[in-house]
Design an enzyme around this catalytic site. Structure first.
Site, short mmCIF file in Angstrom:
data_model
loop_
_atom_site.label_atom_id
_atom_site.label_comp_id
_atom_site.label_asym_id
_atom_site.label_seq_id
_atom_site.Cartn_x
_atom_site.Cartn_y
_atom_site.Cartn_z
N ARG A 20 30.71 2.76 -61.76
CA ARG A 20 30.01 3.22 -60.55
C ARG A 20 28.52 2.84 -60.55
NH1 ARG A 20 31.57 9.39 -60.00
NH2 ARG A 20 31.24 9.23 -62.26
N ASN A 38 35.09 7.57 -57.81
CA ASN A 38 36.18 7.61 -58.80
C ASN A 38 37.24 8.57 -58.30
OD1 ASN A 38 35.22 5.87 -60.72
ND2 ASN A 38 34.62 7.44 -62.19
#
Length: 843
Positions: A20, A38
């Site tokens: 990320r 996620n």
């Protein structure tokens, strides 16, 4: 200026690896807006921006992911922009209601950035034994649930200090969402306690527990010749000074491990090169992020200093490079080395300076121990002190063991750094199917197939004890919990007495879940096919210890026996046997594996009279009384006694006994290792020899003999309808003839190379070892030449023998035969569960 939106969904190892923040930095670099998230399936991304910049970003996303990430698939969909984002943001993880399918990352070794901080006195992580970041540190060993977030790990009870929290929340920081992030102010702490064991009462008493100067105290105890239990990533190591013969032998005595090689941790690459020789590829593997135990050739000192590298030569003084104990790997020419892989290991190795034995802390045949209490209860009689910390290990995970054969990776034990191993299902999507494969009895690992994923668990071990079977149950529970997994189908080995097979049968009786059974050696071939996503027919050579065969007519008067020398045509549906070695009896069943002289005698009883067998210069036979030998002969004659076998692994056992290398098996694979070491010596002598007699000696004895008989119940079309049967008995008749010839020559010779009690001359023994391996390679070549067009698979534990596998690979390379590499999948029983899955998902 045209703006576009692209929605991206990524599967693979994309959680717990800094994916990320990597996406966040890409968005910043290419001036894009949107979100990244996620969830239980993977990573979802929305990018908005200029079309040209979007395309550039997507290329970089796919081609340059974070170092620990692995992208299995990227789905991209371009959409019209309904709502324009003001910035790019990272959204908190979403568990969702569906089954988790994200690939879980394995534990990784400490990265160079963290090591630099640990060495910097001005950094808050200076000398901190739990330093980590997004690019390194624990993953699998600390996770309790998916998605991989701190509250789902064993770090949940460690509240971050202000500085750690700041780094954790900053997408531009290397520690952004590194779940184990901590520092000396807020993270786990070390403790050390010394123990006293009272033998009469079999109780262990803690002498003291301290938490200051622990690294120095640990190094001092090692210097004093103490044995320690030290907590690593996935369990405890038993550790001692690898240069002190006395303490290494004491460790063997206390742990009841008389001969099995011990792994050695060295502080850095320079030190490693003092104790092993290797190729560039082997040194790279030793330093890889996985930091496995790498099995390499022992270093053989050279007498000419000019041959040494400038880096190594100055270090060859006894003070800097003390000699390793001969008890590390007795009688074997290889050694398992690995480098420090946690901050604690690095600090200890820099302080202590010398190599250490670092072997799994477990009782023989049981799983690795993860808690100090279990060390005290189970190994209190072994260790003098325990170095512990208060970060719990949720999922035990042993060290991976690997080797390179012709610079190809071969995983011997799949564990830390590599496992859990996640592979794609290929073209098969398991929409409503969830398959659980329970593997084999030894070197057990379990496998799971669902959606697009095949998952092979870390090494569990041999399932011969209640503790090991309990570990098997816990491993199943871990993956069921992580992936909300409920099997709709089970796959097991055909052997009904294997503990996993019995578990599958019991589960079937309780739940009515159907069970598919896969023949053991076919499972080995399927595992390598799965590693290569292969579904086409292959030529499989499956040589191992033993596995229960199918009920096929062999033409030899017996239809049921233990296999282990199978050559087969195989695809995902079925297989057909092309060749194998002839059957011989295991006198006493399992007892023959523990006392392999029984195997040798069974082979010789077929081809030699008793008086000639008695005259052989073989210690294990000479140690038998006439009554014992006669009784074994009668048991061999009894058709109702013992079990038949045609295993190559058992032939190695018999060969090692015949050449006086072993009398009993002290650990699995011992015979193969000793024979391989002897064969390498013989090959080296042969390469350097100009002597005709030595060349004749190397090629004069073992010739492959075979017969053929009709195949029955063929499942795959085969242009040759004959099964080749190589004669195991004739191989050992030739060995016996060679021993008698050498013995006669030795008795009439004054050579200093042969001792007075009729032992075989070393040169002859080594030569026979090489010939034995050459014979096996010749068998492989014979069948290979008849099936040139098929991809070849070499599997089963016997193909961990580098001398044999190299010969087979070189033949294939010279004749342009395709070989399916094992990659990260063990060729031994550790890969069986994956092979079982590969069969099941294609039915």
């Amino acid at each position: 200026m045209i703006k576009e939106q692209v929605n991206i969904f990524i599967k693979g190892i994309v959680q717990g690896v800094g994916f990320r923040p990597f996406v966040f930095r890409l968005a910043d670099e290419f001036n894009l807006k949107g979100t990244v998230l996620n969830d239980h399936r993977g990573v979802s991304i929305v990018f908005q921006g200029e079309a040209a910049l979007l395309n550039q970003c997507l290329v970089k996303l796919e081609q340059s992911p974070p170092p620990l990430a692995r992208i299995d698939s990227i789905d991209t969909h371009y959409n019209c922009i309904d709502t324009e984002f003001d910035s790019f943001s990272i959204i908190e993880s979403d568990k969702g209601d569906e089954q988790a399918v994200v690939a879980l990352s394995a534990d990784k070794s400490t990265c160079n950035d963290c090591l630099d901080e640990m060495r910097d006195p001005s950094n808050r992580h200076y000398l901190y034994p739990f330093t980590n970041c997004t690019n390194c540190g624990p993953r699998y060993s600390i996770i309790n649930a998916l998605p991989y977030d701190r509250h789902n790990t064993s770090m949940a009870d460690f509240e971050m200090c202000a500085e750690c929290a700041k780094a954790y929340k900053n997408p531009m920081d290397r520690r952004y969402h590194a779940q184990p992030v901590s520092c000396p102010n807020c993270g786990p702490k070390l403790t050390i306690c010394e123990l006293s064991y009272d033998a009469p009462s079999q109780t262990t008493r803690i002498l003291n527990t301290v938490s200051d100067n622990i690294i120095e105290q640990t190094a001092n105890l090692l210097e004093q010749g103490k044995i320690l239990a030290i907590k690593g990533l996935g369990g405890f190591h038993l550790v001692c000074d690898a240069t002190q013969d006395k303490v290494v032998n004491l460790l063997r005595q206390r742990k009841q491990r008389p001969a099995k090689p011990l792994a050695v941790m060295v502080k850095d690459l320079t030190q490693a090169k003092l104790y092993a020789t290797g190729t560039d590829a082997e040194w790279q593997l030793l330093q890889s992020a996985e930091k496995p135990i790498v099995v390499m050739d022992k270093y053989a000192p050279v007498t000419n200093d000019a041959q040494l590298s400038d880096a190594v030569a100055p270090l060859l003084s006894e003070a800097v490079a003390p000699k390793l104990s001969n008890a590390i790997a007795p009688g074997i020419d290889r050694i398992g080395l690995f480098l420090p892989y946690t901050p604690l290991h690095h600090l200890l190795m820099q302080t202590f300076g010398k190599p250490i034995v670092a072997t799994s802390a477990n009782r023989s045949g049981e799983p690795i121990i993860c808690s100090a209490d279990d060390i005290i209860d189970g190994l209190g009689h072994v260790v003098d002190a325990i170095v512990d910390h208060n970060r719990p290990i949720i999922n035990a995970c042993d060290d991976s063991v690997v080797q390179l054969v012709d610079d190809q990776l071969q995983v011997i034990r799949l564990a830390r750094g590599y496992a859990p191993l996640t592979l794609p299902t290929g073209k098969v999507e398991l929409a409503n199917k969830a398959v659980l494969a329970v593997g084999g009895q030894q070197k057990n690992a379990v496998g799971f197939a669902f959606k697009h994923n095949l998952i092979l668990s870390p090494h569990i071990g041999d399932l011969f004890s209640l503790e090991a079977q309990s570990y098997f149950d816990r491993s199943l529970a871990t993956f069921k919990r992580l992936y909300d997994f409920k099997p709709t189908e089970l796959v097991s080995d055909k052997h009904p007495e294997y503990a996993p097979s019995q578990w599958a049968q019991n589960y079937h009786q309780q739940t009515k879940t159907p069970v598919t059974k896969v023949q053991h050696h076919y499972g080995h071939v399927l595992a390598i096919m799965a590693a290569n996503q292969s579904t086409q027919t292959v030529l499989g050579f499956s040589f191992d210890g033993t596995g229960l065969g199918d009920d096929l007519e062999s033409g030899e008067g017996s239809s049921k026996c233990l296999w282990g020398s199978e050559v087969m045509l195989a695809n995902t549906d079925s297989y057909q046997i092309l060749a194998h070695f002839s059957e011989f009896k295991l006198i006493g069943g399992e007892q023959a594996i523990k006392q392999p002289v029984r195997i040798l005698l069974a082979l010789l009883f077929d081809v030699l009279p008793l008086e000639q067998i008695r005259a052989l210069p073989i210690k294990a036979i000479q140690a038998l009384s006439d009554n014992q030998l006669n009784n074994l002969y009668k048991l061999w004659q009894n058709p109702n006694h013992g079990i038949m076998c045609r295993s190559v692994g058992r032939l190695f056992d018999a060969m090692a006994v015949a050449l006086n290398l072993i009398e009993t098996n002290q650990f699995e694979g011992q015979a193969g290792m000793l024979i391989e070491a002897q064969a390498k010596q013989a090959a080296l002598v042969l390469d350097n020899s100009q002597s005709l007699s030595q060349r004749e000696l190397a090629n004069s004895y073992i010739q492959l003999e075979s017969t053929q008989y009709s195949a029955a119940n063929t499942a795959i079309s085969n242009e040759h309808d004959q099964i080749i049967c190589w004669s195991s008995q004739q191989v050992f008749k030739q060995v016996a003839d060679a021993l008698l010839t050498a013995s006669t020559n030795n008795d009439s010779s004054d050579s200093d190379d042969c001792n007075d009690n009729n032992e075989l001359c070393q040169q002859t023994s080594a030569s026979l070892c090489l010939q034995f391996i050459n014979m096996l390679a010749a068998a492989v070549t014979q069948v290979s030449n008849e099936h040139k067009q098929l991809a070849h698979v070499f599997c089963g534990g016997v193909f961990q023998n580098k001398v044999l596998l190299k010969q087979c690979l070189q033949h294939c390379q010279q004749h342009q035969r395709q070989v399916l590499a094992s990659q990260q999948v063990p060729v031994s029983d550790g890969g069986l569960a994956l092979g079982q899955l590969w069969h099941a998902i294609h039915q």
